[in-house]
Scaffold this motif. Structure first.
Motif, PDB file in Angstrom:
ATOM      1  N   GLY A 164       9.594  -6.907 -13.852  1.00  0.00           N
ATOM      2  CA  GLY A 164       8.441  -7.472 -14.554  1.00  0.00           C
ATOM      3  C   GLY A 164       7.363  -7.994 -13.628  1.00  0.00           C
ATOM      4  N   ARG A 165       7.571  -7.909 -12.321  1.00  0.00           N
ATOM      5  CA  ARG A 165       6.586  -8.385 -11.339  1.00  0.00           C
ATOM      6  C   ARG A 165       6.189  -7.244 -10.409  1.00  0.00           C
ATOM      7  N   PRO A 166       4.957  -7.265  -9.897  1.00  0.00           N
ATOM      8  CA  PRO A 166       4.565  -6.240  -8.915  1.00  0.00           C
ATOM      9  C   PRO A 166       5.204  -6.527  -7.557  1.00  0.00           C
ATOM     10  N   THR A 167       6.082  -5.644  -7.116  1.00  0.00           N
ATOM     11  CA  THR A 167       6.795  -5.906  -5.859  1.00  0.00           C
ATOM     12  C   THR A 167       6.784  -4.734  -4.886  1.00  0.00           C
ATOM     13  N   ALA A 168       6.528  -3.518  -5.369  1.00  0.00           N
ATOM     14  CA  ALA A 168       6.650  -2.338  -4.504  1.00  0.00           C
ATOM     15  C   ALA A 168       5.268  -1.797  -4.142  1.00  0.00           C
ATOM     16  N   PRO A 169       4.890  -1.819  -2.855  1.00  0.00           N
ATOM     17  CA  PRO A 169       3.595  -1.270  -2.447  1.00  0.00           C
ATOM     18  C   PRO A 169       3.623   0.248  -2.386  1.00  0.00           C
ATOM     19  N   ASP A 170       2.417   0.845  -2.359  1.00  0.00           N
ATOM     20  CA  ASP A 170       2.319   2.281  -2.123  1.00  0.00           C
ATOM     21  C   ASP A 170       3.011   2.625  -0.811  1.00  0.00           C
ATOM     22  N   PRO A 171       3.647   3.795  -0.723  1.00  0.00           N
ATOM     23  CA  PRO A 171       4.358   4.138   0.513  1.00  0.00           C
ATOM     24  C   PRO A 171       3.451   4.448   1.693  1.00  0.00           C
ATOM     25  N   ASP A 172       2.194   4.803   1.442  1.00  0.00           N
ATOM     26  CA  ASP A 172       1.265   5.174   2.500  1.00  0.00           C
ATOM     27  C   ASP A 172       0.593   3.922   3.059  1.00  0.00           C
ATOM     28  N   VAL A 173       1.027   3.489   4.244  1.00  0.00           N
ATOM     29  CA  VAL A 173       0.487   2.256   4.830  1.00  0.00           C
ATOM     30  C   VAL A 173      -0.991   2.415   5.172  1.00  0.00           C
ATOM     31  N   ALA A 174      -1.407   3.623   5.558  1.00  0.00           N
ATOM     32  CA  ALA A 174      -2.820   3.843   5.884  1.00  0.00           C
ATOM     33  C   ALA A 174      -3.699   3.604   4.666  1.00  0.00           C
ATOM     34  N   ARG A 175      -3.245   4.030   3.497  1.00  0.00           N
ATOM     35  CA  ARG A 175      -4.017   3.778   2.269  1.00  0.00           C
ATOM     36  C   ARG A 175      -4.013   2.294   1.925  1.00  0.00           C
ATOM     37  N   GLN A 176      -2.883   1.645   2.149  1.00  0.00           N
ATOM     38  CA  GLN A 176      -2.845   0.199   1.951  1.00  0.00           C
ATOM     39  C   GLN A 176      -3.882  -0.488   2.842  1.00  0.00           C
ATOM     40  N   ARG A 177      -3.899  -0.066   4.118  1.00  0.00           N
ATOM     41  CA  ARG A 177      -4.800  -0.696   5.088  1.00  0.00           C
ATOM     42  C   ARG A 177      -6.258  -0.507   4.693  1.00  0.00           C
ATOM     43  N   ALA A 178      -6.606   0.668   4.188  1.00  0.00           N
ATOM     44  CA  ALA A 178      -7.988   0.921   3.779  1.00  0.00           C
ATOM     45  C   ALA A 178      -8.411  -0.052   2.676  1.00  0.00           C
ATOM     46  N   VAL A 179      -7.524  -0.329   1.738  1.00  0.00           N
ATOM     47  CA  VAL A 179      -7.839  -1.260   0.649  1.00  0.00           C
ATOM     48  C   VAL A 179      -7.966  -2.679   1.184  1.00  0.00           C
ATOM     49  N   VAL A 180      -7.052  -3.074   2.085  1.00  0.00           N
ATOM     50  CA  VAL A 180      -7.115  -4.425   2.653  1.00  0.00           C
ATOM     51  C   VAL A 180      -8.388  -4.599   3.478  1.00  0.00           C
ATOM     52  N   ASP A 181      -8.751  -3.597   4.272  1.00  0.00           N
ATOM     53  CA  ASP A 181      -9.994  -3.676   5.054  1.00  0.00           C
ATOM     54  C   ASP A 181     -11.204  -3.807   4.136  1.00  0.00           C
TER      55      ASP A 181
END
Length: 299
Positions: A164-181
């Motif tokens: 019931g909680r968001p716990t699993a990030p996308d597997p592609d760390v590069a895509r994660q990094r683009a969103v965080v940047d």
């Protein structure tokens, strides 16, 4: 080779799995190492005579040690904080230390550990052992002094809370990094609309300031609240170090090149931020974070 030497070798062969069990149970790499060492002392004293399945037996011992620690931890928290963010594993953005790779397998991000911290000790043990390590309920039940059916119920209840909680990030760390940047670029430029666009409609931000920074302990829900906080916090963060936090894209925010202010772990799913977990406890930061990392983005 004598029996103790053989047993020591077998224990070392299982150490990585035992550390992984303990880490998911306790949410701290340091406490996991302590639990594994405690388990070895017990194994060394008891010997392995009559043990048919050594791996299962060792897992049981580590799990019992962790269960005792969780119960003790619960008793010590007489006035628990509204938010508790477990100790993050902070690595350079280039990659996780090989020592921690086994601990962070299967997307054991900080958001998952935060949710596991909300479970009772019995729920956590049943869920971790069964759902993460495929331990049968018949083996879990004696540890909890419950029936297998009761252990199954504990695991099921825990699973519903985790799912019931968001716990699993996308597997592609590069895509994660683009969103965080993009999140920090929008924060620095004061672009509220761009920030909101990067945030999931159900985004949650949890911040743990520890006993000495109570004002940094809070929970925010929704894009507007999180975006407003991001704009306000950008004034406090002249240095932002890209990092991996529990294997996912995150940052260390600092007031000076060697003075971390807080660690931010992001859970990015389908291109949007669904959770932000912030550790701002100065006492824990001193022991968990060493600056500088391998790159800095100036605010």
């Amino acid at each position: 080779m004598d029996e103790r030497e053989w047993l020591s070798g077998q224990f070392e062969a299982h150490r990585a799995r035992l550390r992984a069990v303990a880490f998911r149970m306790l949410g701290s790499a340091a406490e996991a190492d302590d639990a594994v060492q405690d388990a070895w002392l017990r194994v060394d004293r008891a010997g392995a005579d009559g043990v048919d399945n050594l791996g299962a037996w060792l897992t049981t011992i580590v799990a019992r040690v962790c269960l005792n620690q969780l119960r003790s931890r619960t008793m010590r928290r007489e006035d628990p904080l509204d938010v508790h963010v477990p100790d993050p594993i902070v690595s350079p953005a280039a990659g996780v230390d090989p020592e921690h790779e086994a601990l962070l397998a299967d997307s054991v991000g900080l958001a998952l550990l935060v949710v596991l911290d909300t479970l009772t000790p019995a729920e956590r043990l049943a869920f971790v052992l069964h759902d993460m390590f495929a331990v049968p309920f018949e083996d879990i039940a004696p540890m909890l002094e419950r029936t297998p059916a009761a252990a199954r119920q504990l695991s099921s209840r825990a699973r519903r809370r985790v799912q019931g909680r968001p716990t699993a990030p996308d597997p592609d760390v590069a895509r994660q990094r683009a969103v965080v940047d993009a999140f920090f670029a929008a924060s620095r430029s004061g672009d509220f609309a761009a920030l909101v666009e990067l945030l999931d409609p159900d985004v949650i931000l949890r911040s743990d300031g520890g006993p000495s920074r109570a004002k940094f302990t809070f929970t925010l829900h929704g894009p507007e609240q999180v975006a407003t906080q991001a704009l306000a916090s950008s004034r406090l963060s002249p240095f932002v170090y890209p990092a991996l936090v529990n294997g996912a894209a995150g940052v260390v925010v600092a007031t000076a090149p060697d003075r971390p202010l807080f660690v931010m772990a992001f859970t990015v799913t389908a291109g949007r931020i669904v959770a932000v977990d912030v550790l701002a406890d100065p006492d824990r930061l001193r022991t968990l974070v060493t600056l500088p990392l391998d790159g800095t983005v100036g605010a």
